[in-house]
Design an enzyme around this catalytic site. Structure first.
Site, short mmCIF file in Angstrom:
data_model
loop_
_atom_site.label_atom_id
_atom_site.label_comp_id
_atom_site.label_asym_id
_atom_site.label_seq_id
_atom_site.Cartn_x
_atom_site.Cartn_y
_atom_site.Cartn_z
N GLY A 274 44.40 42.46 44.92
CA GLY A 274 44.73 42.40 43.52
C GLY A 274 44.28 43.56 42.67
CB SER A 275 44.09 43.39 39.05
OG SER A 275 43.80 44.22 37.97
#
Lengths: 134, 405
Positions: free
Chosen positions: A59-60
């Site tokens: 993810g981010s």
């Protein structure tokens, strides 16, 4: 067990073994520590004060900020034990230490070592990366 | 510098190398820790030493009236965006700096980029080199002008170790459809984790918009920082080139069953996959829409407006909006009732009208994060399906390129 230190520190807490990788951004509410990722099997569980065990990362790139904000808000995990060396969480911990003097150890262990930690087990982490099951 | 050295230690680098640019994600407000960090840098007199673009922030500075939330939070979001401008960064406020004439590095350049979709695009599609940097490290590298000589900055780490082979049951019609690419990205992220993978079997010369959608989804479901699409991305003219002449560690066949399952996972709304389900919102432009995508929205609208009560919003970069204004495109879209958002994104800020009905998107990334971030139910579809659904007020499905399960 001895982990590779990505961010150093000492901590103790109950293990929270994640069933799936978790992106802190979009996945954790920094004001409470609760998992908010609607797709995560542990939606609603809090990471606060837990020794977070995560085999893979995802993810981010904003997860550094979100981890640092959990530290500021007093809702950070006690420690993070990872199956891969993740820069993004390690730097979140490093920045939080610079800003607030609070350390959240982030360690990299082997998959076999992570497997030996059961969900809910009491775990302590000492400076230098030593991990002990209590 | 301490953070850069710490990064180098984690990556196991022996030295630092110079960079020619940076893209900084730290300007998005995630709480007071993010402001405290920026103020520590400003108090220390720091300035970036390489051209540095900024990622999205918390608010649309050009259209602040679109903010529907707590005005105090808007103020903190704006403050942080200003802080990073004061550190010498360019106020681009886009998650797709590679779409800007002055934000795109050349092939082979060493840079320090954050923002997961931008990292993937930079490495995979532009062929410039960045590690998977996050908040705090990004600005630290921009200030020092240095990165660790490690990871994807080095040629050997850019080699594909995993090959995803598209199976013979994936129809050519689906490969021509936009909706395949975010779905394939979700599969890539799940299969690859943080490994570099090559995708074999796609049509050559894929558009940048398709590669953008693929990479953004892969960086949501996994920690993908680079992929190769054989025949489309610059370091993969052939599969052998992507593998740098070595054998893959793993080869996986990707068939329709896995793709359909990944597509269905992107829709969280009950019955949302079916035509006729009422929708309240259509959100496009995650990552920020290119001019080609803005034109596609106009083309698919074909002069029609969204149905009463349906919000059709497209996020893009302020620089691209300027181009669209000059061209008249932005005015035409607005006159048809399209909302244009810049500087931020509709799943990180309270922008969308509250609606009890699900939101439709063409973005794997938006579909992944919006339910957790802003509490909406999501319906996934292609850009064409999204725009036509907005006009009809209910889910419209294209001729069935996905086939029956």
């Amino acid at each position: 067990m001895k982990g590779r230190v990505l961010a150093d520190g000492a901590a103790a807490g109950l293990a929270l073994v994640l069933d799936e990788p978790l992106s802190f951004w979009g996945g954790v509410d920094p004001g409470s520590g609760a998992i908010t990722d609607a797709r995560h099997p542990q939606l609603g569980t809090s990471v606060k004060g837990r020794v977070l065990v995560m085999r893979a990362v995802r993810g981010s790139s904003s997860s550094s900020s979100v981890l640092a904000e959990t530290v500021r808000a007093g809702c950070a995990p006690a420690a993070v034990l990872l199956g891969e060396p993740d820069l993004i969480l390690a730097v979140g911990a490093a920045a939080a230490e610079e800003l607030y003097g609070i350390r959240v150890p982030v360690l990299n262990l082997s998959p076999a070592e992570l497997d030996s930690i059961a969900d809910g087990a009491a775990v302590s982490v000492s400076e230098g990366g030593e991990v002990t099951l209590l | 510098m301490r953070l850069v050295v710490r990064t180098a230690e984690i990556l196991g680098a022996e030295r630092l190398i110079p960079i020619t640019g940076a893209h900084v994600d730290s300007c998005l407000y995630h709480g007071e820790a993010t402001v405290d960090f920026a103020e520590r840098l400003i108090d220390g007199g720091a300035q970036v030493t390489v051209p540095t673009t900024l990622n999205v922030g918390g608010i649309d500075l050009l259209h602040p009236e679109l903010w529907r939330g707590d005005p105090v939070a808007a103020g903190r979001g704006r403050l942080l965006m200003d802080h990073y401008r004061m550190l010498g960064c360019k106020p681009t406020y886009t998650c797709a700096p590679y779409q800007l004439a002055d934000g795109r590095p050349s092939f082979g350049e060493q840079v320090a980029w954050a923002e997961s979709n931008a990292i993937v695009f930079c490495n995979s599609v532009v062929g410039a080199r960045t590690e998977r940097y996050g908040d705090f490290t990004d600005i630290a590298c921009a200030i020092t002008g240095r990165v660790p000589d490690a990871g994807l900055h080095r040629t050997d780490a850019r080699r594909a170790v995993l090959v995803l082979r598209l199976g013979p049951d994936v129809p050519a019609a689906l490969m021509r459809d936009d909706s395949l690419y975010p779905v394939l990205g979700i599969v890539l992220g799940r299969r690859a984790g943080s490994r570099v993978a090559a995708i074999d079997g796609l049509p050559p010369g894929l558009s940048e918009d398709r590669l953008k959608a693929l990479g953004a989804a892969a960086a949501s479901s996994g920690a993908v920082a680079m992929f190769h699409a054989v025949g489309s991305t610059p370091e993969a003219p052939t599969l052998d080139a992507a593998l740098q002449g070595r054998d893959a560690e793993e080869v996986v066949d990707i068939g329709m069953a896995e793709l359909r399952a990944a597509r269905d996972d992107l829709t969280t709304a009950d019955g949302g996959a079916d035509p006729g389900t009422p929708i309240g919102i259509v959100s496009l432009g995650t990552p920020h829409a290119s001019l080609a995508e803005l034109r596609a929205v106009e083309r698919e609208l074909a002069g029609a407006r969204p149905a009463p009560g349906v919000e059709l919003l497209v996020s893009t970069a302020r620089t691209l909006l300027e181009d669209a204004e000059e061209d008249g495109l932005a005015g035409r879209l607005r006159s048809l009732g399209v909302e244009l958002l810049v500087d931020t994104c509709s799943y990180i800020a309270p922008i969308l009208r509250p609606s009890p009905l699900p939101a439709m998107t063409d973005s794997g990334k938006w579909a992944y994060y919006a339910p957790g971030n802003i509490g909406v139910q999501v319906v996934f579809g292609s850009l064409r399906e999204c725009v036509r659904s907005a006009v009809e007020g209910r889910v419209w499905r294209d001729a069935d390129v996905w086939g029956a399960a």
